[in-house]
Write a protein that holds these residues in place. Structure first.
Motif: not given
Length: 378
Positions: A9, A95-96, A165, A168, A174, A327-328, A331
Motif C-alpha cells: 500500500s 490501473r487507476n 475487471s 471484484v 484472480e 484485481w481492482r 483494471d
C-alpha cells in the motif's frame, strides 16, 4: 507454488527519481502528455510504470500520475510504447484510469489494436455483452481454470487479449498469468521433444449433451456453414446420426513468435486430456463411451495416447510459472496471447470480468508439428 506478486500500500509506481536512480526501472521508460482542453493527453506529466516486485516483470503496471489523464487519449498517442513493452513483458496492467463502461473498454481495444474479433470455434461457454465484448469463461465459481493460451487448440487465434475487471470477487477470482517463453524453456526436455516430434490431434464430439453443442461452438445452426468453416480452418469433420458432429484437428505444440523470434509453448493438451477430468466424471465417461466418443480429448497426431504422467509434468511447470495479482475494479489487463498464458482462480461472491480479443494471427507463423492431412467430411 505460485509466484505471488503483491502490491504494497505504501509503494507508488515509478516516479522520476526512481526512473533515474534505478537502472531496472528506468528500462521501463515513461511517456509524456500534452494539454488538450481540460484533459491531459501530452505534456511533461508522467504516466508511471513499474512492476509489482523488482524480480517479477509480469505484468508491467501502468498508472496515471494525475487523475486528469485520459487512458484512451494517452493510448492513442502511445501505441508504439504499448506494443514495445507488450512484446517484452508479455502483459500490461492499466490501473487507476477510471474506466467505467464496456463501451469505453471496446473503444480502448480498437484504439490500441484495431478491430475486435468474434469468439469462433468455442471451447467454453461465454455470453456476448455488447459489440464484440464477451463475459469471461462461465465456469462455476468453485472451479479453477488452468493456465492456457487462448484458442491454442486451433490454427487461428487472437494475438491480443483484453480483460476488464468491472466487479471484484469477495475472495479469489484472480486471473493468473505465466510467461509462455519460460514455460517452454522450463519443460522437461524429453517431454518437450516428444511432443514436438509427435504433434497433437484434438478430437471433439458435439451433440452428446455432455459438452457444448456444435451450434454454440460454431455460432450457427447451418450445417453447410459449419462444413465451410471446418474446411477453411483445417478441421476434419464427420456427421454422426441426426445430431452428433465429430471433429479432428492437428495443431501446433509450440511456435516461434513472429515478432520476437522466441519459442513459446502453445497448445491446450493439458486442458483437453481426459485425465484432467474429475475422477468421478472420468470414470463415468470411460465406462459409458468409447474413447473416440468422449466429448473432448487430445492425442498425439498419429492417434496414439498421451501418458497422463506427461500431462502432470506439464501442468507442474505451468503452476511453477504462475504469477498472481489481485484485481481492482476498473483494471484493464492486456495480454500478448502467444507470449503469456492466463487462467482463473476459484472465487466467492459476485465477479465480473469481460473480455475482448483482437489482431488475428498470421497463418504463416512458424509452428512445430501442425502438419495437415486432407480434410474429409460426410
Amino acid at each position: 507454488m505460485s509466484a505471488e506478486c503483491s502490491q504494497t500500500s505504501t509503494q507508488r509506481l515509478l516516479n522520476k527519481t526512481q526512473a533515474m536512480s534505478n537502472p531496472q526501472l528506468s528500462q521501463v521508460g515513461v511517456k509524456t502528455f500534452a494539454v488538450s482542453a481540460s484533459r491531459i493527453t501530452s505534456r511533461a506529466d508522467l504516466v508511471e510504470a513499474n512492476y509489482f516486485q523488482p524480480d517479477c516483470r509480469l505484468p508491467l503496471v501502468i498508472t496515471p500520475a494525475t487523475s486528469e489523464v485520459d487512458l484512451l487519449s494517452w493510448a492513442r498517442s502511445n501505441r508504439a510504447f504499448i506494443e514495445a513493452h507488450l512484446l517484452r513483458e508479455g502483459a500490461i496492467l492499466f490501473r487507476n484510469f477510471d474506466l467505467q463502461t464496456t463501451e469505453e473498454f471496446e473503444q480502448l481495444i480498437e484504439t490500441v489494436s484495431g478491430k475486435l474479433l468474434d469468439y469462433s470455434y468455442r471451447s467454453t461457454p461465454r455470453t456476448l455483452v455488447s459489440g464484440r465484448i464477451y463475459t469471461s469463461t462461465e465456469y462455476p465459481a468453485h472451479q479453477s481454470i488452468p493456465l492456457h493460451n487462448e484458442l491454442s487448440y486451433s490454427l487461428d487465434w487472437p494475438m491480443k487479449l483484453w480483460f476488464f475487471s468491472m466487479q471484484v470477487a469477495e475472495a479469489g477470482g484472480e486471473t493468473p498469468i505465466a510467461d509462455s517463453r519460460k514455460i517452454y524453456a522450463s519443460l522437461p526436455v524429453e517431454i518437450r521433444d516428444c511432443f514436438e516430434r509427435q504433434g497433437l490431434m484434438y478430437v471433439r464430439n458435439y451433440g452428446t449433451g455432455l459438452d457444448l453443442s456444435w451450434e454454440e461452438v460454431f455460432q450457427t445452426d447451418n450445417r453447410v456453414a459449419v462444413e465451410d468453416y471446418c474446411r477453411a480452418a483445417g478441421i476434419e469433420f464427420e456427421w454422426i446420426g441426426a445430431e452428433q458432429l465429430r471433429t479432428r484437428q492437428r495443431c501446433q505444440v509450440s511456435a516461434r513468435h513472429p515478432q520476437t523470434g522466441e519459442m513459446v509453448w502453445f497448445n491446450q493438451a493439458h486442458l483437453f486430456h481426459v485425465s484432467r477430468l474429475p475422477v468421478e466424471v472420468r470414470e463415468f465417461l470411460l465406462s459409458n463411451f468409447a474413447p473416440d466418443d468422449l466429448p473432448r480429448n487430445v492425442y498425439f497426431a498419429d492417434g496414439s495416447a498421451i501418458a497422463p504422467e506427461m500431462v502432470d509434468a506439464i501442468l507442474k511447470v505451468y503452476e511453477q510459472q504462475a504469477v498472481v495479482f489481485p484485481w481492482r475494479a476498473g483494471d484493464v489487463l492486456l495480454v500478448e496471447n502467444m507470449l503469456t498464458a492466463h487462467g482463473r482462480n476459484p472465487f466467492s461472491g459476485k465477479r465480473k470480468v469481460v473480455v475482448g480479443m483482437s489482431q488475428e494471427n498470421d497463418r504463416q507463423t512458424p509452428i512445430r508439428n501442425a502438419e495437415q492431412t486432407s480434410i474429409t467430411g460426410a
